[in-house]
Design a protein around this motif. Sequence first.
Motif, PDB file in Angstrom:
ATOM      1  N   LYS A  62       0.832  -1.207   0.000  1.00  0.00           N
ATOM      2  CA  LYS A  62       0.000   0.000   0.000  1.00  0.00           C
ATOM      3  C   LYS A  62       0.864   1.254   0.000  1.00  0.00           C
ATOM      4  O   LYS A  62       0.614   2.197  -0.759  1.00  0.00           O
ATOM      5  CB  LYS A  62      -0.906   0.019   1.236  1.00  0.00           C
ATOM      6  N   LYS A  64       4.068   1.568  -0.851  1.00  0.00           N
ATOM      7  CA  LYS A  64       4.833   1.656  -2.100  1.00  0.00           C
ATOM      8  C   LYS A  64       3.959   2.203  -3.227  1.00  0.00           C
ATOM      9  O   LYS A  64       4.377   3.083  -3.975  1.00  0.00           O
ATOM     10  CB  LYS A  64       5.381   0.282  -2.478  1.00  0.00           C
ATOM     11  N   SER A  65       2.728   1.733  -3.325  1.00  0.00           N
ATOM     12  CA  SER A  65       1.804   2.195  -4.354  1.00  0.00           C
ATOM     13  C   SER A  65       1.487   3.679  -4.177  1.00  0.00           C
ATOM     14  O   SER A  65       1.459   4.442  -5.156  1.00  0.00           O
ATOM     15  CB  SER A  65       0.520   1.372  -4.293  1.00  0.00           C
ATOM     16  N   ARG A  66       1.261   4.095  -2.933  1.00  0.00           N
ATOM     17  CA  ARG A  66       0.962   5.499  -2.641  1.00  0.00           C
ATOM     18  C   ARG A  66       2.138   6.395  -3.053  1.00  0.00           C
ATOM     19  O   ARG A  66       1.944   7.451  -3.663  1.00  0.00           O
ATOM     20  CB  ARG A  66       0.645   5.648  -1.152  1.00  0.00           C
ATOM     21  N   GLU A  68       4.512   5.696  -5.290  1.00  0.00           N
ATOM     22  CA  GLU A  68       4.625   5.682  -6.753  1.00  0.00           C
ATOM     23  C   GLU A  68       3.588   6.592  -7.398  1.00  0.00           C
ATOM     24  O   GLU A  68       3.883   7.291  -8.376  1.00  0.00           O
ATOM     25  CB  GLU A  68       4.491   4.255  -7.276  1.00  0.00           C
ATOM     26  N   ASP A  69       2.360   6.624  -6.859  1.00  0.00           N
ATOM     27  CA  ASP A  69       1.321   7.512  -7.383  1.00  0.00           C
ATOM     28  C   ASP A  69       1.718   8.977  -7.230  1.00  0.00           C
ATOM     29  O   ASP A  69       1.539   9.780  -8.148  1.00  0.00           O
ATOM     30  CB  ASP A  69      -0.016   7.270  -6.681  1.00  0.00           C
TER      31      ASP A  69
END
Length: 84
Positions: A62, A64-66, A68-69
């Motif tokens: 979660k 890492k995704s945040r 990257e966004d």
Amino acid sequence: MKAVIDEITEGKAVLLVGAEEQEYVIDASLLPKEAKERDWLQVKLTNDDVVSISLDQEETGKVKSRVEDKLAKLKAKGGSKFRK
């Protein structure tokens, strides 16, 4: 309780535990084998000692995704207004 691995150096790992990010320094050999800096963990504390550690792959994903966004949004904006 959630914790993040802040850094691993010279056989020691620095964990930031809980919402207050209380710092704990532990022997790096106590970490799960696949753990690395910036990974999230589930830890159990007893008498202010870390007694149990497991990798929290869901939370790591979660975060890492945040990140990257956010990076993608910054790149889409065209970078900094301040040029050299």
